[in-house]
Every structure is written in structure tokens, then in C-alpha cells.
Design an enzyme around this catalytic site. Structure first.
Site, PDB file in Angstrom:
ATOM      1  N   LYS A  35       0.949  22.769  14.238  1.00 18.86           N
ATOM      2  CA  LYS A  35       1.604  22.742  12.930  1.00 18.86           C
ATOM      3  C   LYS A  35       1.974  24.155  12.487  1.00 18.86           C
ATOM      4  CE  LYS A  35      -0.149  20.116   9.698  1.00 18.86           C
ATOM      5  NZ  LYS A  35      -1.076  19.652   8.617  1.00 18.86           N
ATOM      6  N   GLU A 151      -3.549  19.784  -8.608  1.00 16.33           N
ATOM      7  CA  GLU A 151      -2.080  19.816  -8.518  1.00 16.33           C
ATOM      8  C   GLU A 151      -1.507  18.516  -9.056  1.00 16.33           C
ATOM      9  OE1 GLU A 151      -0.239  17.779  -6.405  1.00 16.33           O
ATOM     10  OE2 GLU A 151      -1.960  16.792  -5.489  1.00 16.33           O
ATOM     11  N   GLU A 155       5.957  13.749  -4.825  1.00 18.41           N
ATOM     12  CA  GLU A 155       6.706  13.798  -3.578  1.00 18.41           C
ATOM     13  C   GLU A 155       8.163  13.497  -3.863  1.00 18.41           C
ATOM     14  OE1 GLU A 155       5.087  12.132   0.048  1.00 18.41           O
ATOM     15  OE2 GLU A 155       3.173  11.797  -0.964  1.00 18.41           O
ATOM     16  N   GLY A 253       8.653  -3.657  -9.539  1.00 19.39           N
ATOM     17  CA  GLY A 253       9.043  -3.810  -8.145  1.00 19.39           C
ATOM     18  C   GLY A 253       7.889  -4.301  -7.302  1.00 19.39           C
ATOM     19  N   CYS A 260      -1.389   9.321  -3.048  1.00 10.23           N
ATOM     20  CA  CYS A 260      -2.150   9.669  -4.251  1.00 10.23           C
ATOM     21  C   CYS A 260      -2.646   8.463  -5.048  1.00 10.23           C
ATOM     22  CB  CYS A 260      -1.316  10.572  -5.157  1.00 10.23           C
ATOM     23  SG  CYS A 260      -0.941  12.183  -4.449  1.00 10.23           S
TER      24      CYS A 260
END
Length: 438
Positions: A35, A151, A155, A253, A260
Site C-alpha cells: 500500500k 473524525e 465518504e 430507500g 461507519c
């Protein structure tokens, strides 16, 4: 200021790039050498609009460096941000083993005073426990201060959220550490809340759980609207006109997903149980979400059994839990495909982030086919199931689509379309709570 961000996943990479843009010297540290090698080349391990361009810019400046030499990065920094994953265990509690591994590395490498800030989402009480753990491991408590710094990135909108934060939460007991964190984030501090560790930790869980609650609430209203003949999209619009309620997260929906909301709701329920507190609302939120897609599937199977021969061919539009991300974790679309597999001859996946079967959870399942175009997905299909409201699906000519499908049926799992427009195109529209005679 020199800053190390441990963990180069979604939060860690975004945070490292943004801090470099604030003219700090930043080390993005991760144990995954492969990565790290890709990030050094400017290749993101995930999809996030605009982040790849800013990543390339920051790499060119030399202020941003990715490394697997975590110990050296720690020793070169004033602030260490921990942004490792805390995935759910089978019982719903958060797995903090990656956090403990990062703490052990810090304790082994520390060579002077550091501010250690935990951005990872951790159970309430973790930072207090971690402060004691590090004190014992390091042997000299004066060498560090611990700050809880949750945080709040979305996204698909991470850069905007980073540069225009709703709030910055700093939890801790050291004014020196709090001031250094303020200096690090300046001028992006926005509305600031300084509190203790436990409160900062709970703010994160409570925020995500409340947003999940809004989604499950409007989905429950969709169930009622479906029986009553009301239109849930108009219900949501009317509710949102009340400033106390607002319009965000009132889109009915197939349910929420991602890395999360499902994880954090489960973790908060588990924390409540550990504390001997009931979590009836959260348990209902989770139950509504888990069963929401079943209602759409029931409508689809009832419609198909009356018009199409089994096994069916179904086009599934979208596999990610939301648009503008490649994140499939806890996506309702995954559950939908899993439940359709038994009755289908073929399930055709169309998603702009999915090019090969290996990018789905069913790399060897012959029934699952990855398509590249709308036409390919819909050709001789018995139905289309919209699971993710990608922009590419908003422009489909359903008049043309109806002519190439074997059975023109559309399940609108995101309320992207106007039912009357779809019906006028010759396609049978299936939704939940979209008005008409129940």
C-alpha cells in the site's frame, strides 16, 4: 510542524494529504508495504473524488512522505495521529487490536515529548485506558499527552469535509496538547469543542448513530406511506422544511451501509449493554435497517412470479453502499444480490467502480456477471434493481430500456426516479411509499 499519521486507510490517507496541504511535514505510516509503495506513486487504495489530484500535488512538494518505517516516522514527529481501523467483532464490539499494535510501536519508539491523537473510532473509555497503558509501557508519563480527536468525514465528500469542518472535537486533560492540536489544524479549526476523553469518544458514536436513526426513521415512514398511499419523498420534503429537523439523511430507500454507521450502531449498543443501559432505540434502528431491503425484494419477487419464468435475469445497478465511493462494506446491495442468487439464472452488476468479478464478493460465482454498459446489463433482463444512485443511472432512457428488456420492471431502491415518468416509458415501477392507491 512534523506529524505522523499511523494508518493509511480512508481516514489516515485523507488526513495526511490535508495536513500536508496546510504546510506541515507529514509522514503517512503503514505496515502494509505494498500500500505504501502505491501511495508513493500517487495511487489511492480507494475512490474519493479530488483526493488523487491533491495527493499528487502534495507528493511533489516533498511535504508528504509515505513510509513503512513507522518507528523512524514517530521519532521525527511532534504529533502522532492514530487512524487505524477498529472493525466489529462478531458480538458487535469494536476490535482495537490495531490500535494496541500502534500504541506498542509508539511506546517502543518514543524519543521525546509527543502528542498522541486518536482519530480511530474507539469504545468509550478507550483513551483513558490507553493513557494508563502507555504510561506503563513507556515508563515516563511526561513523554506524551493523549488527545481524543474523532473524525467526521463522509465518504465521497472527504476533502470538502476536511477543509470545511462542521466541528473539531478535542478530548483530553493536557492544555499543552490541546493547544498543539489547535495549531496543527489551524486555519481549519471551525467550531471547536474541547472536552474530556469519554465525551469526545461518545460524540463520535452518538453522531453516527443519530444519522443512522434518521435514515431508519424515514424508512419506517416509507413503510407506512406504502400502505397509506402517500409519497414518502414528499413526506421527507415537508419534514425537512422544519429547520429543527432538516433535510439531510431523510432519503428513504434500501437502508444504510458503509464502514461507519452499521459498525458504530452495533458498537454503541454493545457499550450500552456493558454499562447496564438499555439501547431500545438503537436496536430498533438496526432492525429496521436489516429488514428494509426485504420489502423491496418481496415486491420484486411477487411481480416476477406473475410475469416472468424462473430462473430470472436481474440487472443490479450499483454495488457500493453509496455513490462516489468504491466502498462495498455492509452495502444493502450485497444483501440483495445474496438473496436473489437462488432464484436467478444471471445477476448482472453495473457499477462504475466495478470492472471485474474479482471486485465483487462473488469472484467465482458464475451467475454473477459484471457489465460495462447499461445496454449490456438490461439486454433481455427480467428486471432492473437500482441499489446505488450513481449519476450514470439518472440519465437512462427508460423508453429504450423497456424495448430491450424481457420484462420491463424497475425496482427503485433509492427513489431516484419519478414513478409516472418511468410508467410512461412502458416500465413497471416498484418502490416503497411512492404514492398511489395502496
Amino acid at each position: 510542524m512534523n506529524i505522523t499519521v499511523i494508518g493509511s486507510g480512508y481516514v489516515g490517507t485523507t488526513t495526511a494529504v490535508v495536513l500536508a496541504a496546510l504546510h506541515h511535514r507529514v509522514f503517512g505510516a503503514d505496515i502494509d508495504s505494498a500500500k505504501v509503495a502505491k501511495l508513493k506513486q500517487g495511487i489511492l487504495p480507494f475512490v474519493e473524488p479530488g483526493l488523487d489530484q491533491l495527493l499528487a500535488e502534495m507528493l511533489k512538494t516533498g511535504r508528504l512522505v509515505f513510509t513503512d518505517q513507522i518507528e523512524a516516522a514517530i521519532q521525527a514527529s511532534d504529533i502522532i495521529l492514530i487512524a487505524v481501523g477498529t472493525p466489529p467483532r462478531p458480538d458487535g464490539t469494536a476490535d482495537i487490536s490495531f490500535l494496541m499494535s500502534a500504541a506498542d510501536t509508539i511506546a517502543h519508539s518514543i524519543n521525546g515529548y509527543k502528542v498522541i491523537a486518536v482519530k480511530s473510532t474507539v469504545p468509550v473509555g478507550t483513551n483513558r485506558w490507553l493513557a494508563d497503558y502507555l504510561s506503563r509501557k513507556i515508563g515516563d508519563p511526561s513523554l506524551f499527552d493523549l488527545v481524543s480527536n474523532p473524525e467526521f468525514l463522509r465518504e465521497g465528500s472527504a476533502l470538502y469535509d476536511s477543509f470545511h469542518p462542521d466541528r473539531t472535537v478535542l478530548g483530553g486533560i493536557s492544555q499543552r496538547a490541546i493547544q498543539l492540536m489547535k495549531d496543527a489544524y489551524k486555519p481549519l479549526i471551525g467550531r471547536l469543542l474541547v472536552t474530556d476523553w469519554e465525551t469526545a469518544e461518545l460524540i463520535k458514536y452518538a453522531s453516527n448513530s443519530f444519522l443512522a436513526t434518521k435514515i431508519s426513521f424515514i424508512n419506517e415512514m416509507a413503510r407506512i406511506a406504502d400502505r397509506a398511499g402517500a409519497d414518502v419523498t414528499q413526506v421527507a420534503k415537508g419534514m425537512g422544511m422544519d429547520r429543527r429537523i432538516g433535510t439531510e439523511f431523510l432519503q428513504a430507500g434500501i437502508g444504510y451501509g458503509g464502514s461507519c454507521f452499521p459498525k458504530d450502531v452495533k458498537a454503541l449498543i454493545a457499550t450500552a449493554k456493558e454499562l447496564g443501559v438499555g439501547a431500545e432505540i438503537l436496536e430498533t434502528v438496526e432492525r429496521v435497517n436489516q429488514t428494509q431491503s426485504d420489502l423491496y425484494l418481496r415486491k420484486l419477487t411477487e411481480a416476477l412470479r406473475g410475469t416472468a419464468k424462473e430462473p430470472w435475469v436481474i440487472a443490479v445497478f450499483g454495488l457500493t453502499f453509496k455513490r462516489d465511493t468504491d466502498d462495498q462494506r455492509e452495502s444493502p446491495a450485497i444483501r440483495i444480490v445474496e438473496q436473489l442468487l437462488a432464484d436467478c439464472q444471471e445477476i448482472r452488476i453495473l457499477d462504475p467502480t466495478v470492472e471485474f468479478p474479482s471486485q465483487t464478493p462473488w469472484p467465482d460465482e458464475r451467475k454473477v456477471v459484471v457489465c460495462q454498459t447499461v445496454e449490456e446489463a438490461l439486454s433481455a433482463a427480467d428486471a432492473a434493481f437500482l441499489c446505488t444512485d450513481w449519476e450514470m443511472f439518472a440519465t437512462i432512457d427508460w423508453g429504450e430500456a423497456a424495448r430491450c428488456m424481457r420484462t420491463p420492471i424497475l425496482v427503485d431502491g433509492r427513489n431516484l426516479y419519478d414513478p409516472e415518468t418511468i410508467r410512461a416509458a412502458g416500465v413497471r415501477y416498484l418502490g416503497l411509499g411512492r404514492g398511489g392507491v395502496p
